[in-house]
Write a protein that holds these residues in place. Structure first.
Motif, PDB file in Angstrom:
ATOM      1  N   GLN A   1      -9.148  -0.828   0.570  1.00 59.99           N
ATOM      2  CA  GLN A   1      -7.712  -0.838   0.076  1.00 59.99           C
ATOM      3  C   GLN A   1      -7.246  -2.281   0.322  1.00 59.99           C
ATOM      4  N   VAL A   2      -6.859  -2.932  -0.732  1.00 56.29           N
ATOM      5  CA  VAL A   2      -6.544  -4.362  -0.870  1.00 56.29           C
ATOM      6  C   VAL A   2      -5.052  -4.257  -1.211  1.00 56.29           C
ATOM      7  N   PHE A   3      -4.267  -5.330  -0.851  1.00 56.61           N
ATOM      8  CA  PHE A   3      -2.816  -5.531  -1.019  1.00 56.61           C
ATOM      9  C   PHE A   3      -2.654  -6.391  -2.160  1.00 56.61           C
ATOM     10  N   PHE A   4      -3.408  -7.492  -2.271  1.00 54.69           N
ATOM     11  CA  PHE A   4      -3.115  -8.485  -3.405  1.00 54.69           C
ATOM     12  C   PHE A   4      -4.228  -8.655  -4.082  1.00 54.69           C
ATOM     13  N   PRO A   5      -4.774  -7.757  -5.080  1.00 52.19           N
ATOM     14  CA  PRO A   5      -5.938  -7.864  -5.659  1.00 52.19           C
ATOM     15  C   PRO A   5      -6.426  -9.313  -6.357  1.00 52.19           C
ATOM     16  N   GLU A   6      -5.370  -9.728  -7.095  1.00 52.90           N
ATOM     17  CA  GLU A   6      -5.824 -10.667  -7.882  1.00 52.90           C
ATOM     18  C   GLU A   6      -5.860 -11.946  -7.364  1.00 52.90           C
ATOM     19  N   LEU A   7      -5.403 -12.046  -5.944  1.00 56.04           N
ATOM     20  CA  LEU A   7      -5.693 -13.372  -5.120  1.00 56.04           C
ATOM     21  C   LEU A   7      -7.010 -13.276  -4.480  1.00 56.04           C
ATOM     22  N   LEU A   8      -7.818 -12.064  -4.683  1.00 61.40           N
ATOM     23  CA  LEU A   8      -9.095 -12.337  -4.374  1.00 61.40           C
ATOM     24  C   LEU A   8     -10.072 -12.371  -5.490  1.00 61.40           C
ATOM     25  N   THR A   9      -9.720 -11.613  -6.524  1.00 63.37           N
ATOM     26  CA  THR A   9     -10.663 -11.843  -7.725  1.00 63.37           C
ATOM     27  C   THR A   9     -10.634 -12.986  -8.436  1.00 63.37           C
ATOM     28  N   VAL A  10      -9.356 -13.913  -8.470  1.00 67.76           N
ATOM     29  CA  VAL A  10      -9.256 -15.250  -8.960  1.00 67.76           C
ATOM     30  C   VAL A  10     -10.163 -16.231  -8.446  1.00 67.76           C
TER      31      VAL A  10
ATOM     32  N   ASN B   1       0.815  -1.023   0.038  1.00 71.26           N
ATOM     33  CA  ASN B   1       0.002  -0.053   0.101  1.00 71.26           C
ATOM     34  C   ASN B   1       1.068   1.181   0.184  1.00 71.26           C
ATOM     35  N   LYS B   2       1.419   1.444  -1.138  1.00 66.82           N
ATOM     36  CA  LYS B   2       2.366   2.840  -1.437  1.00 66.82           C
ATOM     37  C   LYS B   2       1.611   3.851  -1.366  1.00 66.82           C
TER      38      LYS B   2
ATOM     39  N   GLU C   1       9.148  -4.730 -13.732  1.00 68.31           N
ATOM     40  CA  GLU C   1      10.065  -3.549 -13.848  1.00 68.31           C
ATOM     41  C   GLU C   1       9.179  -1.951 -13.723  1.00 68.31           C
ATOM     42  N   ARG C   2       8.902  -1.722 -12.613  1.00 66.80           N
ATOM     43  CA  ARG C   2       8.227  -0.321 -12.517  1.00 66.80           C
ATOM     44  C   ARG C   2       8.743   0.648 -11.507  1.00 66.80           C
ATOM     45  N   ASP C   3       7.995   1.785 -11.307  1.00 71.05           N
ATOM     46  CA  ASP C   3       8.316   2.703 -10.399  1.00 71.05           C
ATOM     47  C   ASP C   3       7.578   1.950  -9.053  1.00 71.05           C
ATOM     48  N   TRP C   4       8.555   1.594  -8.223  1.00 66.93           N
ATOM     49  CA  TRP C   4       7.849   0.872  -6.934  1.00 66.93           C
ATOM     50  C   TRP C   4       7.403   1.895  -6.116  1.00 66.93           C
ATOM     51  N   ARG C   5       7.562   3.190  -6.097  1.00 64.83           N
ATOM     52  CA  ARG C   5       6.800   4.227  -5.444  1.00 64.83           C
ATOM     53  C   ARG C   5       5.451   4.316  -5.331  1.00 64.83           C
ATOM     54  N   HIS C   6       4.788   3.691  -6.549  1.00 58.73           N
ATOM     55  CA  HIS C   6       3.311   3.847  -6.592  1.00 58.73           C
ATOM     56  C   HIS C   6       2.488   2.601  -6.491  1.00 58.73           C
ATOM     57  N   PRO C   7       1.212   2.633  -6.041  1.00 58.03           N
ATOM     58  CA  PRO C   7       0.641   1.354  -5.904  1.00 58.03           C
ATOM     59  C   PRO C   7       0.648   0.728  -6.987  1.00 58.03           C
ATOM     60  N   TYR C   8       0.426  -0.726  -6.600  1.00 59.34           N
ATOM     61  CA  TYR C   8       0.240  -1.713  -7.637  1.00 59.34           C
ATOM     62  C   TYR C   8      -1.202  -1.593  -8.288  1.00 59.34           C
TER      63      TYR C   8
ATOM     64  N   LEU D   1       9.375   3.089   0.144  1.00 59.04           N
ATOM     65  CA  LEU D   1       8.771   3.370  -0.884  1.00 59.04           C
ATOM     66  C   LEU D   1       9.542   2.893  -2.461  1.00 59.04           C
ATOM     67  N   TRP D   2      10.752   3.084  -2.443  1.00 67.67           N
ATOM     68  CA  TRP D   2      11.490   2.666  -3.582  1.00 67.67           C
ATOM     69  C   TRP D   2      11.751   1.171  -3.656  1.00 67.67           C
ATOM     70  N   ARG D   3      11.427   0.373  -2.295  1.00 66.62           N
ATOM     71  CA  ARG D   3      11.768  -0.853  -2.626  1.00 66.62           C
ATOM     72  C   ARG D   3      10.513  -1.502  -3.071  1.00 66.62           C
ATOM     73  N   THR D   4      10.725  -2.924  -3.529  1.00 63.80           N
ATOM     74  CA  THR D   4       9.694  -3.846  -3.831  1.00 63.80           C
ATOM     75  C   THR D   4       8.722  -4.541  -2.676  1.00 63.80           C
ATOM     76  N   SER D   5       7.605  -4.626  -2.816  1.00 63.31           N
ATOM     77  CA  SER D   5       6.657  -5.327  -1.903  1.00 63.31           C
ATOM     78  C   SER D   5       6.713  -6.836  -1.662  1.00 63.31           C
ATOM     79  N   LEU D   6       5.994  -7.407  -1.025  1.00 64.48           N
ATOM     80  CA  LEU D   6       6.013  -8.865  -0.872  1.00 64.48           C
ATOM     81  C   LEU D   6       5.397  -9.178  -2.231  1.00 64.48           C
ATOM     82  N   TYR D   7       4.225  -8.442  -2.673  1.00 68.17           N
ATOM     83  CA  TYR D   7       3.530  -9.133  -3.882  1.00 68.17           C
ATOM     84  C   TYR D   7       4.683  -8.841  -5.059  1.00 68.17           C
TER      85      TYR D   7
END
Length: 241
Positions: free
Chosen positions: A228-237, A99-100, A148-155, A122-128
């Protein structure tokens, strides 16, 4: 004596929660490293420990919920502008979970050390993020812009990522460790949401719909946070299985 007891309870719970969150951060940072190194059993042990700690944090609302509106009114002036927004560790926990939110840096303008730690996180990767990179290393079709993206922004959720997780769930025996990783992540998110809901209901019970001490809208703000969700596809799947 009643007010003194409530003050003491609030202080103890705050300090204990900060210690528990410190342990969560330590374990999740180590779990992220283990995922990077493809040592999933090690990551699972750490994530399981965090889930147990989360249960302690959830339970802490039971004590705070004993504060009545009259109790709160009597102690409100002693709280000043103190708020959960001031917890750097909690914000770091949200960041490693994914949740960036760069806007939260403003709450720590008076603390260069806090801003530095949050900016680095903010610049580091999350668990997901690292879970998706692992899926890609295992041969699943994960879009390059998710790796590979700007890790500062929300997934941002992806249909391709949901498809990859669907493949994992559809053949769990073949992809057992990835399936277990997915379920460990879902368990973490589930407990965060239970903690958030406990926070909302406790505040609602004590102050109703007054504004929060940190200047937020109080209960309406906390209700939005639950969405706010952290791992969206793990819920929608789950809908498509």
């Amino acid at each position: 004596m009643l007010i003194d007891g409530l003050d003491l309870a609030a202080i103890i719970i705050h300090q204990a929660s900060e210690l528990w969150i410190k342990l969560c951060l330590h374990e999740l940072e180590a779990a992220r490293t283990a995922i990077i190194d493809d040592r999933l059993p090690v990551a699972f042990k750490m994530m399981s420990r965090v889930a147990r700690v989360q249960q302690q944090l959830i339970q802490s609302w039971e004590t705070l919920a004993t504060i009545t509106p009259a109790d709160y009114t009597a102690m409100r002036d002693q709280l000043g502008g103190s708020s959960g927004f001031q917890s750097v560790q909690y914000r770091l926990l949200e960041y490693i979970m994914g949740n960036k939110n760069t806007g939260m840096l403003a709450a720590h303008q008076g603390s260069p050390d806090a801003q530095g730690a949050l900016t680095e996180a903010l610049w580091r990767t999350s668990l997901y993020d690292e879970a998706l990179r692992l899926l890609a290393r295992r041969g699943f079709a994960i879009p390059a812009d998710q790796l590979e993206r700007d890790w500062r922004h929300p997934y941002v959720a992806s249909t391709e990522v949901e498809t990859a997780w669907r493949q994992v769930y559809a053949d769990a025996n073949t992809h057992w460790d990835l399936y277990e990783l997915a379920e460990k992540l879902v368990d973490l998110e589930y407990r965060v949401q239970i903690w958030r809901f406990g926070h909302l209901k406790t505040i609602e019970r004590i102050i109703g719909f007054k504004r929060g001490t940190g200047g937020t809208a109080g209960v309406p703000y906390l209700a939005k946070v639950i969405d706010q969700v952290f791992f969206p596809e793990l819920l929608t799947v789950r809908t498509t299985l």
